[in-house]
Design a protein around this motif. Structure first.
Motif, PDB file in Angstrom:
ATOM      1  N   GLN A   2      82.174  58.354  37.772  1.00 48.69           N
ATOM      2  CA  GLN A   2      80.934  57.593  37.938  1.00 48.69           C
ATOM      3  C   GLN A   2      79.844  58.263  37.116  1.00 48.69           C
ATOM      4  OE1 GLN A   2      78.984  57.642  41.838  1.00 48.69           O
ATOM      5  NE2 GLN A   2      78.724  55.432  41.682  1.00 48.69           N
TER       6      GLN A   2
ATOM      7  N   LYS B  89      75.764  54.831  37.407  1.00 45.05           N
ATOM      8  CA  LYS B  89      76.569  54.356  38.540  1.00 45.05           C
ATOM      9  C   LYS B  89      77.739  53.466  38.123  1.00 45.05           C
ATOM     10  CE  LYS B  89      74.144  56.193  41.888  1.00 45.05           C
ATOM     11  NZ  LYS B  89      74.705  57.262  42.734  1.00 45.05           N
ATOM     12  N   PHE B  90      78.075  53.442  36.855  1.00 43.06           N
ATOM     13  CA  PHE B  90      79.213  52.658  36.402  1.00 43.06           C
ATOM     14  C   PHE B  90      80.485  53.410  36.736  1.00 43.06           C
ATOM     15  CE2 PHE B  90      81.041  49.164  34.649  1.00 43.06           C
ATOM     16  CZ  PHE B  90      81.640  49.300  33.411  1.00 43.06           C
ATOM     17  N   LEU B  91      81.345  52.797  37.514  1.00 45.14           N
ATOM     18  CA  LEU B  91      82.536  53.465  38.026  1.00 45.14           C
ATOM     19  C   LEU B  91      83.760  52.983  37.259  1.00 45.14           C
ATOM     20  CD1 LEU B  91      83.146  55.396  40.418  1.00 45.14           C
ATOM     21  CD2 LEU B  91      83.762  53.382  41.719  1.00 45.14           C
TER      22      LEU B  91
ATOM     23  N   PHE C  58      84.964  48.053  38.424  1.00 46.46           N
ATOM     24  CA  PHE C  58      83.922  47.855  39.417  1.00 46.46           C
ATOM     25  C   PHE C  58      82.677  47.389  38.683  1.00 46.46           C
ATOM     26  CE2 PHE C  58      85.299  49.701  43.462  1.00 46.46           C
ATOM     27  CZ  PHE C  58      86.447  50.361  43.089  1.00 46.46           C
TER      28      PHE C  58
ATOM     29  N   LYS D 272      78.668  47.464  37.947  1.00 46.40           N
ATOM     30  CA  LYS D 272      77.873  48.662  37.699  1.00 46.40           C
ATOM     31  C   LYS D 272      77.106  49.133  38.926  1.00 46.40           C
ATOM     32  CE  LYS D 272      77.306  48.329  32.745  1.00 46.40           C
ATOM     33  NZ  LYS D 272      76.370  48.365  31.601  1.00 46.40           N
TER      34      LYS D 272
END
Lengths: 111, 111
Positions: free
Chosen positions: A37, A41-43, B101, B103
């Motif tokens: 991450q 916050k991009f996972l 997922f 963002k």
């Protein structure tokens, strides 16, 4: 009891060092994962192991090497750390794929 | 490949306000759709899911309906609380692994 546990929680190290992050799950799941991450916050998935066998290996530098000694453990070893490796790394596990159970993350800071 | 688009955050709401967080996806076939939530300092947790078209997932007052015609899975809650402050992730999943997922959308609820 913690279902998916990662250690350490925080890791601060210098460029060029080699470090490992450990992950253990006590849920009896057959699949384990590593996600990264970034600061936005991009996972993104990095690796996935099913019954100790690598099944997903996304575009990750070969400085990152996962190791699964048994079904309950999936460790992440990183060689020659770079500034861009700073992120939060999440371990997860699942049985039959859904849903994922995540650990609380390891915040890696490379200086 | 599969992809997901979530509305940009942060979203700031007053307590008891109505919440919508949009999520649309691109995928071949009909994936299962999940919303995960990440509270401060913790890993992701499954919030709700829907496995086929027109299914509605619900949990803790949150709801989302699998809309095949618009390839969407918007998250809603009628009256948010301060304790709902977190980052929310939409995750279309196919097979055994959520490869992608969204963002993440940060929600802040103020009293």
């Amino acid at each position: 009891d913690t279902a998916v546990s990662q250690t350490p929680k925080y890791l601060v190290t210098q460029m060029g060092n080699d470090k490992s992050i450990k992950c253990e799950q006590n849920l009896g799941h057959d699949t384990m994962y590593w996600y990264k991450q970034d600061s936005k916050k991009f996972l993104k998935i990095m690796f996935s192991y099913n019954n100790k066998e690598l099944i997903i290996n996304e575009t990750v530098p070969n400085r990152f090497s996962p190791k699964s000694p048994d079904k309950a453990h999936l460790n992440l070893h990183i060689n020659s750390l770079e500034l861009g490796d700073s992120a939060v790394y999440f371990c997860a596990s699942s049985q039959g794929g859904l849903p994922l159970h995540f650990g609380n993350g390891t915040r890696l800071t490379v200086t | 490949g599969d992809s997901v688009t979530q509305m940009e955050g942060p979203v700031t709401l007053s307590e008891e306000a109505f919440l919508t967080i949009n999520c649309t996806y691109t995928a071949t076939g009909y994936p299962s759709l999940f919303w995960y939530v990440q509270y401060p300092g913790e890993g992701l947790q499954l919030l709700l899911k829907a496995t086929k078209a027109d299914d509605k997932g619900s949990n803790k007052g949150f709801e989302a309906t699998y809309r095949k015609e618009t390839t969407s899975f918007h998250l809603e809650k009628g009256s948010v609380q301060v304790s709902d402050s977190a980052v929310y992730f939409c995750a279309p999943t196919r097979g055994n692994t959520p490869l992608v997922f969204g963002k993440g959308t940060r929600l802040s609820v103020i009293a």
